[in-house]
Design an enzyme around this catalytic site. Structure first.
Site, PDB file in Angstrom:
ATOM      1  N   SER A 158       1.873  -3.893   7.946  1.00 17.80           N
ATOM      2  CA  SER A 158       0.770  -3.556   7.054  1.00 17.80           C
ATOM      3  C   SER A 158      -0.073  -2.441   7.667  1.00 17.80           C
ATOM      4  O   SER A 158      -0.062  -1.310   7.191  1.00 17.80           O
ATOM      5  CB  SER A 158      -0.096  -4.790   6.776  1.00 17.80           C
ATOM      6  OG  SER A 158      -1.225  -4.437   6.006  1.00 17.80           O
ATOM      7  N   GLY A 196       3.674   6.046   9.396  1.00 17.29           N
ATOM      8  CA  GLY A 196       5.071   6.096   8.990  1.00 17.29           C
ATOM      9  C   GLY A 196       5.803   4.795   9.241  1.00 17.29           C
ATOM     10  O   GLY A 196       6.875   4.566   8.692  1.00 17.29           O
ATOM     11  N   ASP A 256      -0.505  -7.452   0.799  1.00 13.00           N
ATOM     12  CA  ASP A 256       0.104  -6.144   1.059  1.00 13.00           C
ATOM     13  C   ASP A 256       1.611  -6.284   0.891  1.00 13.00           C
ATOM     14  O   ASP A 256       2.386  -6.168   1.835  1.00 13.00           O
ATOM     15  CB  ASP A 256      -0.247  -5.656   2.465  1.00 13.00           C
ATOM     16  CG  ASP A 256      -0.046  -4.147   2.628  1.00 13.00           C
ATOM     17  OD1 ASP A 256       0.408  -3.511   1.649  1.00 13.00           O
ATOM     18  OD2 ASP A 256      -0.336  -3.624   3.714  1.00 13.00           O
ATOM     19  N   SER A 259       4.598   1.844   8.411  1.00 14.90           N
ATOM     20  CA  SER A 259       4.215   0.878   7.385  1.00 14.90           C
ATOM     21  C   SER A 259       5.413   0.375   6.598  1.00 14.90           C
ATOM     22  O   SER A 259       6.306   1.132   6.233  1.00 14.90           O
ATOM     23  CB  SER A 259       3.237   1.510   6.394  1.00 14.90           C
ATOM     24  OG  SER A 259       1.922   1.192   6.712  1.00 14.90           O
ATOM     25  N   HIS A 276       0.808  -1.217   0.000  1.00 18.53           N
ATOM     26  CA  HIS A 276       0.000   0.000   0.000  1.00 18.53           C
ATOM     27  C   HIS A 276       0.843   1.269   0.000  1.00 18.53           C
ATOM     28  O   HIS A 276       0.323   2.372  -0.147  1.00 18.53           O
ATOM     29  CB  HIS A 276      -0.976   0.004   1.179  1.00 18.53           C
ATOM     30  CG  HIS A 276      -0.343   0.182   2.525  1.00 18.53           C
ATOM     31  ND1 HIS A 276      -0.056  -0.862   3.373  1.00 18.53           N
ATOM     32  CD2 HIS A 276       0.056   1.297   3.185  1.00 18.53           C
ATOM     33  CE1 HIS A 276       0.478  -0.404   4.489  1.00 18.53           C
ATOM     34  NE2 HIS A 276       0.566   0.917   4.398  1.00 18.53           N
TER      35      HIS A 276
END
Length: 453
Positions: free
Chosen positions: A363, A346, A268, A348, A240
């Site tokens: 994720s 941030g 993801d 992720s 993502h």
């Protein structure tokens, strides 16, 4: 969770017999009959666990000392090997396994066959007799996945196989949304239960694991793990965070590379190829030092796990459930792992690691690192297998995919799932735990990962 200008945040059973894992054959205190064979903890290089990881485990898991944290990792390594062997011996009656206790000293293995209880306890695990096999639970969860395609709702955002309760759990902000999804799926009611949650998860938007990087289209994410593909270097991260072709710059805002492939929703996953200014390293960033990655053996439910991200740094917790599906506003992703580790915008794409073993990339989730929360990570092994990547685990050029020192189908750099079979030096072996093969992890040298058929 990329940080995108503060828009999207980081995302009846009878129990019998129990023995501490420290007493099991193959543990640090009791090797297998072949004294030359390494223990599970030696194979997974628990002794090399960074002091930063041990300190974070001590802080977040309420442990008394770094030594207790290391003892927990030893027990978790032993538990994974024993659980793999018991899964193979139980076959279709296997109903899951998990560790528990401050030091993960108890391994519980569930079965639907009462006659298997004595065999489980004889191996030193705790046996639990349950109604449904793991295969039945996985099939029920798959029905929910299919139903969610037409009945997806952020009010029933995630569902997963919960081996500890022998059910598939649907987590919902509004229980009515969960009941709608269950009805649409056709799953038998005795296989599923609903848990009410207060907040829906969201993607954690925002070549060392945990370091920040910036997308050319805007926003910040975190590096997962350094990888190679042939001679190309790069890193694994969350899908993502960017689409194929999205350019990136590093933590220092210097041009870095671009996304080569990305999947979101559904999964993801993504990987970024970096330019010649960037060098892949086998490290994850922590407070003031590097944590070295030695492999990617998947840890059990209940095991400790730590996360590194560019917003909140190091935080630890435990694995709650594997095989989870979670619905974000953008859609549903499947096959992620649920944890009690906190994360914020941030973080992720950042690294999840157990001891020295890579687990996955951040994720999304809910909550924050002040009040705690629930997070989800994309397991690393399916990611690197899907894109043909090799996890970076050495300081040199890396072994890359290729045959090991013996003859047969086993090969270093290949990603294996539990149950996969290979040949090596004229014998056949079955994989006990998901992992990407590393040099020295051949079936003869790594009995914690392979079983002679």
């Amino acid at each position: 969770m990329p940080q995108r200008h503060a828009t999207i945040a980081c995302a009846a059973a009878a129990a019998v017999g129990a023995l501490a894992l420290s007493l099991l054959p193959g543990t640090a205190s009791a090797r297998s009959a072949d004294s030359a064979a390494p223990t599970a903890a030696e194979t997974l290089r628990v002794a090399d666990t960074s002091p930063a990881v041990l300190a974070a485990m001590q802080r977040d898991l309420g442990l008394s000392s770094p030594q207790q944290a290391k003892e927990r990792l030893v027990n978790e390594a032993d538990a994974g090997a024993l659980a793999g062997r018991l899964q193979q011996s139980l076959g279709r009656d296997f109903a899951g396994a998990w560790v528990s206790g401050a030091e993960s000293a108890t391994l519980t293995v569930a079965t639907t066959d009462r006659s298997e209880v004595a065999g489980i306890t004889a191996k030193g695990a705790k046996a639990k007799l349950v109604a449904h096999t793991l295969a039945e639970l996985d099939a029920a969860k798959a029905k929910l996945d299919r139903a969610a395609v037409k009945n997806s709702s952020v009010d029933a955002p995630y569902w997963s196989v919960d081996v500890r309760t022998n059910t598939v759990v649907v987590n919902a902000v509004k229980p009515a949304a969960a009941q709608k999804l269950i009805s649409a799926s056709g799953v038998a009611r005795d296989l599923v239960r609903v848990e009410t949650i207060s907040e829906s998860p969201r993607p954690l938007y925002d070549i060392r694991g945990g370091d920040a990087y910036y997308m050319g289209s805007g926003g910040r994410c975190s590096v997962g793990f350094a990888v190679t593909r042939g001679t190309t270097e790069g890193f694994a991260t969350a899908g993502h965070c960017g689409r194929a072709g999205t350019t990136t710059s590093g933590f220092n805002q210097v041009s870095q590379g671009s996304f080569q492939a990305s999947t979101f929703p559904g999964r993801d996953t993504a990987w970024v190829a970096t330019n010649s200014n960037w060098k892949a390293t086998p490290y994850v960033a922590s407070q003031g030092q590097n944590v070295k990655v030695a492999g990617s053996t998947q840890s059990a439910v209940g095991a400790s796990i730590c996360r590194s991200g560019s917003t909140t740094g190091w935080h630890c917790g435990t694995i709650t459930r594997h095989n989870t599906s979670v619905t974000y506003p953008e859609g549903t992703i499947s096959g992620v792992t649920q944890t009690t580790v906190c994360a914020e915008p941030g973080d992720s794409g950042g690294s999840y690691i157990s001891g020295s073993q890579a687990q996955g990339v951040t994720s999304g989730g809910s909550g924050d690192c002040r009040s705690g929360g629930t997070t989800f990570h994309q397991p690393i092994n399916p990611l690197i297998q899907g894109y043909g990547l090799t996890l970076k685990t050495d300081d040199g050029g890396g072994p890359g995919p290729g045959p090991g020192p013996g003859e047969g189908t086993w090969a270093a750099g290949t990603t294996y799932n539990a149950g996969d079979q290979v040949t090596y030096n004229g014998s056949t072996y079955r994989c006990l735990q998901p992992h990407q093969a590393q040099p020295g992890w051949d079936p003869v040298s790594a009995p914690a990962l392979w079983q002679l058929v």
